[in-house]
Design a protein around this motif. Structure first.
Motif, PDB file in Angstrom:
ATOM      1  N   HIS B 210     -36.618-116.214  34.235  1.00  0.00           N
ATOM      2  CA  HIS B 210     -35.707-115.428  33.429  1.00  0.00           C
ATOM      3  C   HIS B 210     -36.488-114.688  32.361  1.00  0.00           C
ATOM      4  CE1 HIS B 210     -31.515-114.601  32.827  1.00  0.00           C
ATOM      5  NE2 HIS B 210     -31.851-114.366  31.565  1.00  0.00           N
ATOM      6  N   ASN B 211     -37.543-115.323  31.918  1.00  0.00           N
ATOM      7  CA  ASN B 211     -38.374-114.740  30.881  1.00  0.00           C
ATOM      8  C   ASN B 211     -39.776-114.567  31.438  1.00  0.00           C
ATOM      9  OD1 ASN B 211     -39.789-114.050  28.649  1.00  0.00           O
ATOM     10  ND2 ASN B 211     -39.249-115.875  27.454  1.00  0.00           N
ATOM     11  N   ILE B 212     -40.229-113.341  31.512  1.00  0.00           N
ATOM     12  CA  ILE B 212     -41.520-113.090  32.151  1.00  0.00           C
ATOM     13  C   ILE B 212     -42.695-113.361  31.211  1.00  0.00           C
ATOM     14  CG2 ILE B 212     -41.615-110.639  31.563  1.00  0.00           C
ATOM     15  CD1 ILE B 212     -42.915-110.159  34.264  1.00  0.00           C
ATOM     16  N   ASN B 213     -42.454-113.372  29.920  1.00  0.00           N
ATOM     17  CA  ASN B 213     -43.558-113.414  28.971  1.00  0.00           C
ATOM     18  C   ASN B 213     -44.491-114.616  29.087  1.00  0.00           C
ATOM     19  OD1 ASN B 213     -43.301-110.872  27.728  1.00  0.00           O
ATOM     20  ND2 ASN B 213     -41.409-111.625  26.797  1.00  0.00           N
ATOM     21  N   PRO B 214     -43.965-115.824  29.235  1.00  0.00           N
ATOM     22  CA  PRO B 214     -44.909-116.940  29.390  1.00  0.00           C
ATOM     23  C   PRO B 214     -45.747-116.829  30.651  1.00  0.00           C
ATOM     24  CG  PRO B 214     -42.616-117.733  29.377  1.00  0.00           C
ATOM     25  CD  PRO B 214     -42.569-116.258  29.210  1.00  0.00           C
ATOM     26  N   LEU B 215     -45.304-116.008  31.598  1.00  0.00           N
ATOM     27  CA  LEU B 215     -46.021-115.885  32.863  1.00  0.00           C
ATOM     28  C   LEU B 215     -47.095-114.803  32.815  1.00  0.00           C
ATOM     29  CD1 LEU B 215     -42.915-115.949  35.242  1.00  0.00           C
ATOM     30  CD2 LEU B 215     -44.593-117.767  34.995  1.00  0.00           C
ATOM     31  N   LEU B 216     -46.930-113.846  31.897  1.00  0.00           N
ATOM     32  CA  LEU B 216     -47.788-112.654  31.898  1.00  0.00           C
ATOM     33  C   LEU B 216     -49.286-112.923  32.004  1.00  0.00           C
ATOM     34  CD1 LEU B 216     -45.980-110.152  29.503  1.00  0.00           C
ATOM     35  CD2 LEU B 216     -46.460-109.865  31.941  1.00  0.00           C
ATOM     36  N   PRO B 217     -49.821-113.917  31.282  1.00  0.00           N
ATOM     37  CA  PRO B 217     -51.273-114.116  31.379  1.00  0.00           C
ATOM     38  C   PRO B 217     -51.756-114.469  32.793  1.00  0.00           C
ATOM     39  CG  PRO B 217     -50.319-115.471  29.630  1.00  0.00           C
ATOM     40  CD  PRO B 217     -49.182-114.843  30.358  1.00  0.00           C
ATOM     41  N   TYR B 218     -50.872-114.973  33.635  1.00  0.00           N
ATOM     42  CA  TYR B 218     -51.320-115.501  34.932  1.00  0.00           C
ATOM     43  C   TYR B 218     -50.957-114.602  36.106  1.00  0.00           C
ATOM     44  CZ  TYR B 218     -50.996-119.621  31.937  1.00  0.00           C
ATOM     45  OH  TYR B 218     -51.104-120.498  30.901  1.00  0.00           O
ATOM     46  N   LEU B 219     -50.064-113.633  35.871  1.00  0.00           N
ATOM     47  CA  LEU B 219     -49.437-112.932  36.988  1.00  0.00           C
ATOM     48  C   LEU B 219     -50.371-112.003  37.749  1.00  0.00           C
ATOM     49  CD1 LEU B 219     -45.879-111.897  35.865  1.00  0.00           C
ATOM     50  CD2 LEU B 219     -46.590-113.733  37.380  1.00  0.00           C
ATOM     51  N   ASP B 220     -50.274-112.046  39.074  1.00  0.00           N
ATOM     52  CA  ASP B 220     -50.943-111.070  39.921  1.00  0.00           C
ATOM     53  C   ASP B 220     -49.970-109.979  40.339  1.00  0.00           C
ATOM     54  OD1 ASP B 220     -53.493-112.451  40.170  1.00  0.00           O
ATOM     55  OD2 ASP B 220     -52.352-113.949  41.287  1.00  0.00           O
ATOM     56  N   LYS B 221     -48.708-110.342  40.429  1.00  0.00           N
ATOM     57  CA  LYS B 221     -47.739-109.411  40.992  1.00  0.00           C
ATOM     58  C   LYS B 221     -46.352-109.703  40.444  1.00  0.00           C
ATOM     59  CE  LYS B 221     -48.522-107.961  45.184  1.00  0.00           C
ATOM     60  NZ  LYS B 221     -48.818-108.127  46.584  1.00  0.00           N
ATOM     61  N   VAL B 222     -45.548-108.657  40.419  1.00  0.00           N
ATOM     62  CA  VAL B 222     -44.166-108.805  39.973  1.00  0.00           C
ATOM     63  C   VAL B 222     -43.239-108.262  41.057  1.00  0.00           C
ATOM     64  CG1 VAL B 222     -42.445-107.909  38.364  1.00  0.00           C
ATOM     65  CG2 VAL B 222     -44.641-108.666  37.514  1.00  0.00           C
ATOM     66  N   ILE B 223     -42.184-108.988  41.316  1.00  0.00           N
ATOM     67  CA  ILE B 223     -41.109-108.445  42.149  1.00  0.00           C
ATOM     68  C   ILE B 223     -39.911-108.305  41.228  1.00  0.00           C
ATOM     69  CG2 ILE B 223     -39.583-108.833  44.125  1.00  0.00           C
ATOM     70  CD1 ILE B 223     -41.759-110.406  45.472  1.00  0.00           C
ATOM     71  N   TYR B 224     -39.525-107.056  40.996  1.00  0.00           N
ATOM     72  CA  TYR B 224     -38.434-106.809  40.053  1.00  0.00           C
ATOM     73  C   TYR B 224     -37.201-106.430  40.848  1.00  0.00           C
ATOM     74  CZ  TYR B 224     -36.491-105.633  35.509  1.00  0.00           C
ATOM     75  OH  TYR B 224     -35.734-105.627  34.363  1.00  0.00           O
ATOM     76  N   ILE B 225     -36.152-107.235  40.728  1.00  0.00           N
ATOM     77  CA  ILE B 225     -34.922-106.984  41.480  1.00  0.00           C
ATOM     78  C   ILE B 225     -33.800-106.659  40.498  1.00  0.00           C
ATOM     79  CG2 ILE B 225     -33.273-107.901  43.166  1.00  0.00           C
ATOM     80  CD1 ILE B 225     -35.375-109.861  44.086  1.00  0.00           C
ATOM     81  N   ALA B 226     -33.218-105.483  40.654  1.00  0.00           N
ATOM     82  CA  ALA B 226     -32.095-105.096  39.794  1.00  0.00           C
ATOM     83  C   ALA B 226     -31.354-103.943  40.437  1.00  0.00           C
ATOM     84  CB  ALA B 226     -32.596-104.683  38.406  1.00  0.00           C
ATOM     85  N   ASN B 227     -30.082-103.831  40.106  1.00  0.00           N
ATOM     86  CA  ASN B 227     -29.249-102.717  40.578  1.00  0.00           C
ATOM     87  C   ASN B 227     -29.358-102.477  42.078  1.00  0.00           C
ATOM     88  OD1 ASN B 227     -28.820-102.523  37.899  1.00  0.00           O
ATOM     89  ND2 ASN B 227     -29.490-100.403  37.666  1.00  0.00           N
ATOM     90  N   GLY B 228     -29.496-103.510  42.845  1.00  0.00           N
ATOM     91  CA  GLY B 228     -29.551-103.354  44.296  1.00  0.00           C
ATOM     92  C   GLY B 228     -30.876-102.849  44.821  1.00  0.00           C
ATOM     93  N   LYS B 229     -31.894-102.824  43.963  1.00  0.00           N
ATOM     94  CA  LYS B 229     -33.202-102.343  44.419  1.00  0.00           C
ATOM     95  C   LYS B 229     -34.294-103.330  44.055  1.00  0.00           C
ATOM     96  CE  LYS B 229     -31.848 -97.584  44.101  1.00  0.00           C
ATOM     97  NZ  LYS B 229     -31.595 -96.548  43.105  1.00  0.00           N
ATOM     98  N   VAL B 230     -35.413-103.153  44.721  1.00  0.00           N
ATOM     99  CA  VAL B 230     -36.529-104.076  44.518  1.00  0.00           C
ATOM    100  C   VAL B 230     -37.815-103.298  44.278  1.00  0.00           C
ATOM    101  CG1 VAL B 230     -37.902-105.906  45.583  1.00  0.00           C
ATOM    102  CG2 VAL B 230     -35.445-105.785  46.023  1.00  0.00           C
ATOM    103  N   ALA B 231     -38.506-103.616  43.202  1.00  0.00           N
ATOM    104  CA  ALA B 231     -39.796-102.984  42.926  1.00  0.00           C
ATOM    105  C   ALA B 231     -40.872-104.054  42.961  1.00  0.00           C
ATOM    106  CB  ALA B 231     -39.772-102.328  41.554  1.00  0.00           C
ATOM    107  N   THR B 232     -42.009-103.764  43.571  1.00  0.00           N
ATOM    108  CA  THR B 232     -43.081-104.745  43.528  1.00  0.00           C
ATOM    109  C   THR B 232     -44.389-104.075  43.173  1.00  0.00           C
ATOM    110  OG1 THR B 232     -43.977-104.580  45.756  1.00  0.00           O
ATOM    111  CG2 THR B 232     -42.016-105.917  45.492  1.00  0.00           C
ATOM    112  N   GLY B 233     -45.287-104.862  42.633  1.00  0.00           N
ATOM    113  CA  GLY B 233     -46.614-104.347  42.310  1.00  0.00           C
ATOM    114  C   GLY B 233     -47.224-105.140  41.179  1.00  0.00           C
ATOM    115  N   LYS B 234     -48.341-104.661  40.690  1.00  0.00           N
ATOM    116  CA  LYS B 234     -48.979-105.342  39.562  1.00  0.00           C
ATOM    117  C   LYS B 234     -48.109-105.165  38.331  1.00  0.00           C
ATOM    118  CE  LYS B 234     -53.809-105.276  40.842  1.00  0.00           C
ATOM    119  NZ  LYS B 234     -53.659-104.795  42.236  1.00  0.00           N
TER     120      LYS B 234
END
Lengths: 291, 276
Positions: B210-234
């Motif tokens: 729910h909160n991406i901030n604690p994850l930010l230091p470790y993340l390789d990729k994000v899958i962002y799902i909203a409004n019926g669409k999906v975005a992925t990438g760094k």
């Protein structure tokens, strides 16, 4: 013939009667089955479903009496069908309360009709409601033993997947455990266990064998296999002791069994934790003598 | 349609991809949750799945686990279609804690994560027990092994669930909001723990958060799902005002504070700063 201080002589007196032998044999098989199935009933929070099944069984037993066969056949038929339907209705026990309640009251009403149509003795209805283990005949004992063995093998076969899906249904499902099928098999197990237990304590007191010993055992241990063993032991002690006392006293067996179970529960709930606390405090005081 | 996402989708489907989705639509034919999703996850990646409530994050997991079929498009997991009971996955669903009356030893649940599918009593399961103890050790929960599930705190419970998922040695971990019941400190500790154990066991991890901030230091990729669409990438590429505005067709702003925390403004639910 009277109660003596020597338990050996007492037991000999009890067992010289065939009806007492039958009662002990059937009671033993039932206590084992109820103690085992009861653990999963408690773990899955399906005690209301078990309760309902026994009531559904009441109408089956009443119908069996009406057409002149042993009540246990009616019980087996109605509870098995009822259990399968309950399991198939919805995936989670908590969501089924209302549907189960509606069906159970209808079935109970049906049972009342069958009993009123039956022109024989009213004691039949009484014995279905409150159990009549002392009136059990050899063929009932045989059926009970066979049903008991079937339940034991089934539980042994599905033990781990059933435990998994009872504790953590979502993960079990993702892992490929057939949770829906297990739900149905489980309710059939409850149906068989209920049907044979009714002979001892009757449909109204089914909790005392199916739920109380398992719930008590769960207060005393936390490894499933240990809990099951304790649950079986408690159900056995309650049944044996109940039968033994009822032989000497003019009161119903089911009263003694339910009371003994209840006392065990109270003891585990309120006394055992205190003993544990005392013991751990004692240990702490031994470790730190300066306190 | 998101350009970033399209390019990413095709560019990253290569030999190291272990999970790929092409033009996936999820939900039901008459009620599509999201559509036109292209994603690929490489081995060893640490991936966050974020988005507002009800956007269909858990749906993505259900598709991967084979609990639900895509309405259209194809998903491949190690070049095979998703199937229920895939041994590649370890799964921690979003859930409540156990009832306090559930007096069952934690070790037992972890052990079921390994052998709960097998028939029979499992009386000779010393190896299972050892594997379960190892998994508990890896998540720093050895001392919880003999505790009852009913009395564990939220953070302790998550460790047990993590061990239950890890014990079968999965290649991919799916974690659905593991930190939802924790406070901020507990959340950071848990994320740190998950990242550590994922690295040491060489596991690919997808986390719904729910909160991406604690994850930010470790993340390789994000899958962002909203409004019926999906975005992925760094994270740096996806979580920008331009990229999200283009994808969702509304004005979206990604704000950054001095600590590097981010907040997405303009999509129903604000991410990052807003406490749940």
């Amino acid at each position: 013939m009277s109660f003596s201080i020597n338990p050996w002589i007492d037991l000999q007196q009890v067992f010289q009667f065939q009806f007492m032998q039958h009662a002990f044999e059937a009671g033993t098989a039932i206590a084992i089955v109820a103690g085992i199935v009861g653990y999963f009933v408690v773990l899955r929070r399906s005690s209301f479903a078990a309760h309902a099944l026994s009531h559904i069984g009441f109408s089956g037993a009443a119908l069996a009496v009406l057409i002149g066969v042993s009540p246990v056949y009616g019980l087996l038929l109605f509870t098995t069908v009822g259990g399968t339907v309950i399991a198939a209705l919805g995936s989670r026990a908590a969501e089924r309360d209302v549907q189960i309640g509606i069906v159970l009251s209808f079935m109970l009403g049906l049972g009342v009709l069958f009993i009123s149509l039956y022109t024989g003795y009213a004691t039949e209805a009484y014995s279905i409601l409150f159990g009549e283990i002392l009136g059990i005949n050899f063929s009932d004992v045989l059926l009970t033993a066979v049903a008991g063995v079937v339940v034991l093998f089934l539980v042994a076969g599905i033990y781990r997947p059933l435990l998994f899906s009872s504790l953590d249904e979502d993960v079990a499902e993702a892992k490929g455990v057939p949770v829906f099928l297990l739900g149905i098999i489980f309710m059939v197990l409850v149906a068989i266990a209920t049907s044979i237990s009714v002979q001892v304590v009757g449909v109204l007191l089914i909790f005392s064998l199916m739920v109380t010993p398992a719930a008590t055992a769960m207060l005393l241990a936390k490894r499933p296999r240990q809990v099951i063993i304790i649950s079986v032991a408690l159900a056995l002690i309650a049944t044996w002791l109940g039968l033994f006392i009822a032989f000497w006293e003019p009161y119903p067996v089911s009263f003694f069994i339910t009371t003994i179970s209840f006392i065990f529960y109270l003891f585990a709930r309120y006394i055992t934790p205190r003993i544990r606390n005392l013991r751990s405090n004692y240990r702490k005081s031994m470790i730190k003598p300066d306190r | 349609m998101g350009n970033t996402q399209q390019e990413k989708g095709s560019a990253q489907i290569n030999s190291t991809s272990i999970i790929t989705g092409e033009n996936v639509a999820a939900g039901y034919p008459d009620n599509i949750v999201w559509r036109d999703a292209n994603f690929s996850i490489n081995r060893g990646e640490f991936v966050a799945v974020i988005g507002p409530n009800g956007a269909g994050k858990t749906t993505l997991f259900r598709l991967l686990l084979g609990l639900q079929k895509p309405v259209s498009g194809t998903i491949k997991i190690f070049d095979a279609a998703p199937k229920r009971g895939n041994p590649h996955f370890g799964y921690v669903p979003q859930r409540h804690v156990f009832d306090t009356e559930t007096n069952v030893e934690s070790l037992e649940l972890v052990q079921l994560g390994l052998s709960g599918k097998q028939w029979g009593l499992g009386l000779l399961s010393h190896d299972d027990r050892k594997a379960a103890l190892d998994a508990l050790k890896d998540v720093g929960a050895t001392d919880l092994a003999h505790r009852s599930l009913g009395v564990l705190s939220g953070g302790e419970m998550q460790r047990i669930f993590l061990a239950e998922a890890l014990v079968s040695n999965p290649t991919v971990l799916l974690l659905d909001e593991p930190s939802s019941s924790l406070d901020m400190k507990g959340e950071r500790e848990l994320v740190h723990l998950i990242h550590g154990v994922v690295q040491s066991r060489n596991v690919t991890a997808l986390l719904i958060a729910h909160n991406i901030n604690p994850l930010l230091p470790y993340l390789d990729k994000v899958i962002y799902i909203a409004n019926g669409k999906v975005a992925t990438g760094k994270p740096r590429e996806v979580l920008t005002s331009e990229s999200l505005s283009a994808l969702f067709g509304v004005q979206v702003e990604v704000l950054r504070d001095s600590m590097g925390n981010i907040a997405v403004v303009g999509i129903e639910d604000t991410h990052g700063c807003q406490p749940e």
